[in-house]
Design a protein around this motif. Sequence first.
Motif, PDB file in Angstrom:
ATOM      1  N   ARG A  40       0.841  -1.201   0.000  1.00 54.50           N
ATOM      2  CA  ARG A  40       0.000   0.000   0.000  1.00 54.50           C
ATOM      3  C   ARG A  40       0.879   1.254   0.000  1.00 54.50           C
ATOM      4  O   ARG A  40       0.611   2.200  -0.728  1.00 54.50           O
ATOM      5  CB  ARG A  40      -0.945   0.021   1.188  1.00 54.50           C
ATOM      6  N   ARG A  41       1.934   1.261   0.790  1.00 57.77           N
ATOM      7  CA  ARG A  41       2.847   2.408   0.830  1.00 57.77           C
ATOM      8  C   ARG A  41       3.461   2.646  -0.558  1.00 57.77           C
ATOM      9  O   ARG A  41       3.539   3.782  -1.023  1.00 57.77           O
ATOM     10  CB  ARG A  41       3.951   2.164   1.851  1.00 57.77           C
ATOM     11  N   GLN A  42       3.884   1.577  -1.209  1.00 60.74           N
ATOM     12  CA  GLN A  42       4.480   1.713  -2.538  1.00 60.74           C
ATOM     13  C   GLN A  42       3.449   2.230  -3.546  1.00 60.74           C
ATOM     14  O   GLN A  42       3.748   3.096  -4.379  1.00 60.74           O
ATOM     15  CB  GLN A  42       5.048   0.374  -3.014  1.00 60.74           C
ATOM     16  N   ARG A  43       2.244   1.699  -3.468  1.00 60.36           N
ATOM     17  CA  ARG A  43       1.184   2.147  -4.382  1.00 60.36           C
ATOM     18  C   ARG A  43       0.855   3.619  -4.170  1.00 60.36           C
ATOM     19  O   ARG A  43       0.681   4.367  -5.131  1.00 60.36           O
ATOM     20  CB  ARG A  43      -0.067   1.288  -4.195  1.00 60.36           C
ATOM     21  N   MET A  44       0.762   4.036  -2.918  1.00 53.22           N
ATOM     22  CA  MET A  44       0.440   5.441  -2.641  1.00 53.22           C
ATOM     23  C   MET A  44       1.570   6.363  -3.077  1.00 53.22           C
ATOM     24  O   MET A  44       1.332   7.447  -3.615  1.00 53.22           O
ATOM     25  CB  MET A  44       0.127   5.637  -1.157  1.00 53.22           C
ATOM     26  N   SER A  45       2.795   5.935  -2.886  1.00 50.37           N
ATOM     27  CA  SER A  45       3.945   6.726  -3.323  1.00 50.37           C
ATOM     28  C   SER A  45       3.943   6.877  -4.844  1.00 50.37           C
ATOM     29  O   SER A  45       4.165   7.965  -5.380  1.00 50.37           O
ATOM     30  CB  SER A  45       5.232   6.053  -2.844  1.00 50.37           C
ATOM     31  N   HIS A  46       3.676   5.777  -5.529  1.00 52.53           N
ATOM     32  CA  HIS A  46       3.616   5.818  -6.996  1.00 52.53           C
ATOM     33  C   HIS A  46       2.445   6.690  -7.452  1.00 52.53           C
ATOM     34  O   HIS A  46       2.581   7.461  -8.405  1.00 52.53           O
ATOM     35  CB  HIS A  46       3.490   4.398  -7.549  1.00 52.53           C
ATOM     36  N   ALA A  47       1.312   6.587  -6.775  1.00 51.62           N
ATOM     37  CA  ALA A  47       0.145   7.407  -7.134  1.00 51.62           C
ATOM     38  C   ALA A  47       0.463   8.887  -6.954  1.00 51.62           C
ATOM     39  O   ALA A  47       0.086   9.714  -7.804  1.00 51.62           O
ATOM     40  CB  ALA A  47      -1.061   7.017  -6.274  1.00 51.62           C
ATOM     41  N   GLN A  48       1.158   9.237  -5.878  1.00 47.80           N
ATOM     42  CA  GLN A  48       1.531  10.635  -5.672  1.00 47.80           C
ATOM     43  C   GLN A  48       2.393  11.132  -6.837  1.00 47.80           C
ATOM     44  O   GLN A  48       2.166  12.229  -7.352  1.00 47.80           O
ATOM     45  CB  GLN A  48       2.295  10.798  -4.353  1.00 47.80           C
ATOM     46  N   ARG A  49       3.370  10.323  -7.234  1.00 47.72           N
ATOM     47  CA  ARG A  49       4.218  10.712  -8.373  1.00 47.72           C
ATOM     48  C   ARG A  49       3.399  10.882  -9.639  1.00 47.72           C
ATOM     49  O   ARG A  49       3.599  11.833 -10.395  1.00 47.72           O
ATOM     50  CB  ARG A  49       5.332   9.680  -8.594  1.00 47.72           C
ATOM     51  N   ARG A  50       2.486   9.944  -9.883  1.00 47.45           N
ATOM     52  CA  ARG A  50       1.668  10.003 -11.111  1.00 47.45           C
ATOM     53  C   ARG A  50       0.759  11.235 -11.090  1.00 47.45           C
ATOM     54  O   ARG A  50       0.547  11.865 -12.125  1.00 47.45           O
ATOM     55  CB  ARG A  50       0.827   8.738 -11.276  1.00 47.45           C
ATOM     56  N   LEU A  51       0.214  11.567  -9.925  1.00 48.79           N
ATOM     57  CA  LEU A  51      -0.651  12.749  -9.825  1.00 48.79           C
ATOM     58  C   LEU A  51       0.124  14.026 -10.132  1.00 48.79           C
ATOM     59  O   LEU A  51      -0.419  14.966 -10.716  1.00 48.79           O
ATOM     60  CB  LEU A  51      -1.286  12.839  -8.437  1.00 48.79           C
ATOM     61  N   ILE A  52       1.389  14.071  -9.754  1.00 46.26           N
ATOM     62  CA  ILE A  52       2.213  15.252  -9.983  1.00 46.26           C
ATOM     63  C   ILE A  52       2.771  15.279 -11.409  1.00 46.26           C
ATOM     64  O   ILE A  52       2.770  16.316 -12.069  1.00 46.26           O
ATOM     65  CB  ILE A  52       3.377  15.300  -8.960  1.00 46.26           C
ATOM     66  N   GLU A  53       3.231  14.141 -11.891  1.00 44.53           N
ATOM     67  CA  GLU A  53       3.985  14.096 -13.139  1.00 44.53           C
ATOM     68  C   GLU A  53       3.153  13.834 -14.386  1.00 44.53           C
ATOM     69  O   GLU A  53       3.667  13.958 -15.494  1.00 44.53           O
ATOM     70  CB  GLU A  53       5.071  13.019 -13.039  1.00 44.53           C
ATOM     71  N   SER A  54       1.903  13.453 -14.219  1.00 44.21           N
ATOM     72  CA  SER A  54       1.096  13.113 -15.395  1.00 44.21           C
ATOM     73  C   SER A  54      -0.209  13.897 -15.392  1.00 44.21           C
ATOM     74  O   SER A  54      -0.576  14.510 -14.391  1.00 44.21           O
ATOM     75  CB  SER A  54       0.773  11.615 -15.414  1.00 44.21           C
ATOM     76  N   ASN A  55      -0.876  13.841 -16.500  1.00 44.23           N
ATOM     77  CA  ASN A  55      -2.222  14.406 -16.610  1.00 44.23           C
ATOM     78  C   ASN A  55      -3.272  13.295 -16.598  1.00 44.23           C
ATOM     79  O   ASN A  55      -4.414  13.531 -16.961  1.00 44.23           O
ATOM     80  CB  ASN A  55      -2.360  15.238 -17.887  1.00 44.23           C
ATOM     81  N   ASP A  56      -2.866  12.094 -16.198  1.00 46.51           N
ATOM     82  CA  ASP A  56      -3.807  10.979 -16.142  1.00 46.51           C
ATOM     83  C   ASP A  56      -4.912  11.296 -15.145  1.00 46.51           C
ATOM     84  O   ASP A  56      -4.681  11.963 -14.131  1.00 46.51           O
ATOM     85  CB  ASP A  56      -3.109   9.693 -15.727  1.00 46.51           C
TER      86      ASP A  56
END
Length: 99
Positions: A40-56
Amino acid sequence: VYYHRAWSIGDLARLSGLSVPQFFRRFHAATGLTPMQWLRRQRMSHAQRRLIESNDSVKEIAEQVGYLDPFHFSRDFKRWTGLAPSHFREREGVRPRSV
């Protein structure tokens, strides 16, 4: 890393070549977290990066990090960060995607 995959402790134990109890004990001893807490920690960390770095969209990011239900993802994300995914993105200064 295959965040999108629905991992179970049994899957991870099989990959490590250990029994489930042995894997759980060793993993917890090494990380201080259960395997599912770590995931869960890894998923949330990746989600934070995706929210910042992408327009997905939030829905797309939820799927990318292994959540079938974007509402469940949003609840978990808010528990983890204290902010809804859209508010996290706004706080980070990321403009919403044009549709």
